[in-house]
Design a protein around this motif. Structure first.
Motif, mmCIF file in Angstrom:
data_model
loop_
_atom_site.group_PDB
_atom_site.id
_atom_site.type_symbol
_atom_site.label_atom_id
_atom_site.label_comp_id
_atom_site.label_asym_id
_atom_site.label_seq_id
_atom_site.Cartn_x
_atom_site.Cartn_y
_atom_site.Cartn_z
ATOM 1 N N ALA A 115 -67.989 56.076 136.501
ATOM 2 C CA ALA A 115 -66.637 55.066 136.473
ATOM 3 C C ALA A 115 -66.063 55.608 135.075
ATOM 4 O O ALA A 115 -64.847 55.802 134.988
ATOM 5 C CB ALA A 115 -67.111 53.862 136.670
ATOM 6 N N LEU A 116 -66.916 55.861 134.153
ATOM 7 C CA LEU A 116 -66.330 55.856 132.552
ATOM 8 C C LEU A 116 -65.807 57.351 132.525
ATOM 9 O O LEU A 116 -64.751 57.693 131.957
ATOM 10 C CB LEU A 116 -67.271 55.842 131.717
ATOM 11 N N THR A 117 -66.498 58.321 133.296
ATOM 12 C CA THR A 117 -65.860 59.789 133.213
ATOM 13 C C THR A 117 -65.144 60.337 134.303
ATOM 14 O O THR A 117 -64.754 61.369 134.440
ATOM 15 C CB THR A 117 -67.318 60.637 133.202
ATOM 16 N N ASN A 118 -64.616 59.087 135.130
ATOM 17 C CA ASN A 118 -63.788 59.518 136.176
ATOM 18 C C ASN A 118 -64.462 60.313 137.305
ATOM 19 O O ASN A 118 -63.782 60.936 138.002
ATOM 20 C CB ASN A 118 -62.553 59.996 135.933
ATOM 21 N N LEU A 119 -65.730 60.569 137.432
ATOM 22 C CA LEU A 119 -66.577 61.239 138.319
ATOM 23 C C LEU A 119 -66.197 60.392 139.790
ATOM 24 O O LEU A 119 -66.170 61.310 140.890
ATOM 25 C CB LEU A 119 -68.071 61.390 138.301
ATOM 26 N N ASP A 120 -66.148 59.220 139.978
ATOM 27 C CA ASP A 120 -65.737 58.436 141.217
ATOM 28 C C ASP A 120 -64.522 59.043 141.557
ATOM 29 O O ASP A 120 -64.239 59.214 142.822
ATOM 30 C CB ASP A 120 -65.798 57.184 140.771
ATOM 31 N N ARG A 121 -63.384 59.379 140.991
ATOM 32 C CA ARG A 121 -62.191 59.885 141.313
ATOM 33 C C ARG A 121 -62.170 61.276 141.714
ATOM 34 O O ARG A 121 -61.676 61.615 142.525
ATOM 35 C CB ARG A 121 -61.019 59.783 140.101
ATOM 36 N N THR A 122 -63.116 62.113 141.079
ATOM 37 C CA THR A 122 -63.302 63.329 141.387
ATOM 38 C C THR A 122 -63.920 63.542 142.871
ATOM 39 O O THR A 122 -63.679 64.050 143.798
ATOM 40 C CB THR A 122 -64.454 64.423 140.385
ATOM 41 N N VAL A 123 -64.959 62.680 143.159
ATOM 42 C CA VAL A 123 -65.628 62.712 144.577
ATOM 43 C C VAL A 123 -64.547 62.096 145.484
ATOM 44 O O VAL A 123 -64.351 62.746 146.647
ATOM 45 C CB VAL A 123 -66.724 61.813 144.537
ATOM 46 N N ALA A 124 -63.600 61.062 145.106
ATOM 47 C CA ALA A 124 -62.700 60.635 146.078
ATOM 48 C C ALA A 124 -61.811 61.816 146.318
ATOM 49 O O ALA A 124 -61.268 61.933 147.397
ATOM 50 C CB ALA A 124 -61.983 59.451 145.473
ATOM 51 N N ASN A 125 -61.148 62.538 145.308
ATOM 52 C CA ASN A 125 -60.250 63.678 145.466
ATOM 53 C C ASN A 125 -61.011 64.522 146.523
ATOM 54 O O ASN A 125 -60.204 65.010 147.362
ATOM 55 C CB ASN A 125 -60.036 64.092 144.001
ATOM 56 N N TYR A 126 -62.290 64.984 146.262
ATOM 57 C CA TYR A 126 -62.978 66.080 147.011
ATOM 58 C C TYR A 126 -62.897 65.467 148.503
ATOM 59 O O TYR A 126 -62.678 66.084 149.459
ATOM 60 C CB TYR A 126 -64.481 66.264 146.465
ATOM 61 N N ASP A 127 -63.325 64.146 148.581
ATOM 62 C CA ASP A 127 -63.448 63.772 150.081
ATOM 63 C C ASP A 127 -62.055 63.877 150.747
ATOM 64 O O ASP A 127 -61.643 64.170 151.927
ATOM 65 C CB ASP A 127 -63.888 62.345 150.189
ATOM 66 N N LEU A 128 -61.060 63.229 150.021
ATOM 67 C CA LEU A 128 -59.592 63.526 150.717
ATOM 68 C C LEU A 128 -59.235 64.917 151.055
ATOM 69 O O LEU A 128 -58.628 65.178 151.925
ATOM 70 C CB LEU A 128 -58.615 62.974 149.569
ATOM 71 N N GLY A 129 -59.569 65.859 150.123
ATOM 72 C CA GLY A 129 -59.166 67.241 150.265
ATOM 73 C C GLY A 129 -59.960 67.658 151.677
ATOM 74 O O GLY A 129 -59.413 68.486 152.503
ATOM 75 N N GLN A 130 -61.595 67.198 152.052
ATOM 76 C CA GLN A 130 -62.146 67.241 153.027
ATOM 77 C C GLN A 130 -61.190 66.983 154.122
ATOM 78 O O GLN A 130 -61.577 67.464 155.414
ATOM 79 C CB GLN A 130 -63.537 66.626 153.041
ATOM 80 N N PHE A 131 -60.962 65.743 154.299
ATOM 81 C CA PHE A 131 -60.107 64.986 155.065
ATOM 82 C C PHE A 131 -58.796 65.822 155.535
ATOM 83 O O PHE A 131 -58.429 66.147 156.739
ATOM 84 C CB PHE A 131 -59.829 63.575 155.040
ATOM 85 N N GLN A 132 -58.301 66.421 154.540
ATOM 86 C CA GLN A 132 -57.017 66.971 154.636
ATOM 87 C C GLN A 132 -57.083 68.079 155.345
ATOM 88 O O GLN A 132 -56.462 68.784 156.378
ATOM 89 C CB GLN A 132 -56.318 67.410 153.432
ATOM 90 N N ARG A 133 -58.160 68.907 155.203
ATOM 91 C CA ARG A 133 -58.571 70.285 155.917
ATOM 92 C C ARG A 133 -58.813 70.005 157.338
ATOM 93 O O ARG A 133 -58.219 70.635 158.071
ATOM 94 C CB ARG A 133 -59.671 70.945 155.271
ATOM 95 N N MET A 134 -59.586 69.054 157.701
ATOM 96 C CA MET A 134 -59.826 68.487 158.980
ATOM 97 C C MET A 134 -58.791 68.278 159.774
ATOM 98 O O MET A 134 -58.545 68.728 160.875
ATOM 99 C CB MET A 134 -60.972 67.343 159.090
ATOM 100 N N ALA A 135 -58.071 67.364 158.967
ATOM 101 C CA ALA A 135 -56.527 66.959 159.738
ATOM 102 C C ALA A 135 -55.815 68.019 160.174
ATOM 103 O O ALA A 135 -55.135 68.136 161.219
ATOM 104 C CB ALA A 135 -56.052 65.797 159.036
ATOM 105 N N GLU A 136 -55.563 68.904 159.456
ATOM 106 C CA GLU A 136 -54.640 69.960 159.537
ATOM 107 C C GLU A 136 -55.159 70.940 160.405
ATOM 108 O O GLU A 136 -54.355 71.527 161.202
ATOM 109 C CB GLU A 136 -54.423 70.559 157.979
ATOM 110 N N GLU A 137 -56.474 71.345 160.348
ATOM 111 C CA GLU A 137 -57.156 72.096 161.485
ATOM 112 C C GLU A 137 -56.875 71.456 162.914
ATOM 113 O O GLU A 137 -56.332 72.131 163.939
ATOM 114 C CB GLU A 137 -58.370 72.274 161.215
ATOM 115 N N LEU A 138 -56.876 70.309 163.033
ATOM 116 C CA LEU A 138 -56.702 69.504 164.392
ATOM 117 C C LEU A 138 -55.284 69.451 164.609
ATOM 118 O O LEU A 138 -54.697 69.625 165.967
ATOM 119 C CB LEU A 138 -57.327 67.988 164.226
ATOM 120 N N ALA A 139 -54.496 69.433 163.677
ATOM 121 C CA ALA A 139 -52.908 69.295 163.989
ATOM 122 C C ALA A 139 -52.378 70.784 164.255
ATOM 123 O O ALA A 139 -51.585 70.777 165.366
ATOM 124 C CB ALA A 139 -52.141 68.888 162.817
ATOM 125 N N ALA A 140 -53.179 71.733 163.967
ATOM 126 C CA ALA A 140 -52.694 73.090 164.207
ATOM 127 C C ALA A 140 -53.355 73.307 165.551
ATOM 128 O O ALA A 140 -52.666 74.206 166.387
ATOM 129 C CB ALA A 140 -53.347 74.257 163.165
#
Length: 142
Positions: A115-140
């Motif tokens: 929480a202090l080093t924002n690692l939690d944000r980094t993990v959330a950002n990574y997961d949203l990137g994973q989601f974005q790739r999956m969604a865009e592949e399905l949309a294509a």
């Protein structure tokens, strides 16, 4: 000390497709790397197993609000204490924005450090990137 985070991603996929991917919480482990498993207890309650740096955790959460194609909110009722909401925003017929907001109580040294080093944000950002790739592949494909 409570911690919170808000992360957003825009994706080239319609909000209807985005909603389909998020609306079944048992499928969240497909794109949320720290979520190992989600088991349904009933229509509103689920048990989650998380793999976090330095600790594996579980909790039971209840859906507190479900508005199709707009938002999913939950709160923990047992185990690790946290609450969250995912909102879906139509930007156009083919693009959407997903925002995730979490409030949680860090437990132990590793979680406080994350929480202090924002690692939690980094993990959330990574997961949203994973989601974005999956969604865009399905949309294509459609």
């Amino acid at each position: 000390m409570s911690s919170s985070l808000v992360e957003t991603v825009d994706t080239q996929a319609p909000v209807s497709l985005i909603w389909q991917l998020w609306s079944d919480v048992t499928k969240w482990p497909r794109f949320l790397t720290h979520v190992q498993r989600v088991d349904r207890i009933d229509e509103r309650r689920f048990t989650w197993w998380l793999a976090l740096p330095g600790a594996d955790k579980y909790f039971t959460a209840e859906l507190t609000e479900v508005v199709p194609e707009e938002r999913i909110a939950w709160k923990a009722t047992a185990g690790t204490q946290h609450a969250g909401v995912v909102t879906f925003h139509r930007l156009s017929d083919t693009t959407s924005r997903v925002t995730i907001q979490l409030e949680y109580e860090p437990e132990g040294f590793v979680e406080h450090l994350a929480a202090l080093t924002n690692l939690d944000r980094t993990v959330a950002n990574y997961d949203l990137g994973q989601f974005q790739r999956m969604a865009e592949e399905l949309a294509a494909q459609s």
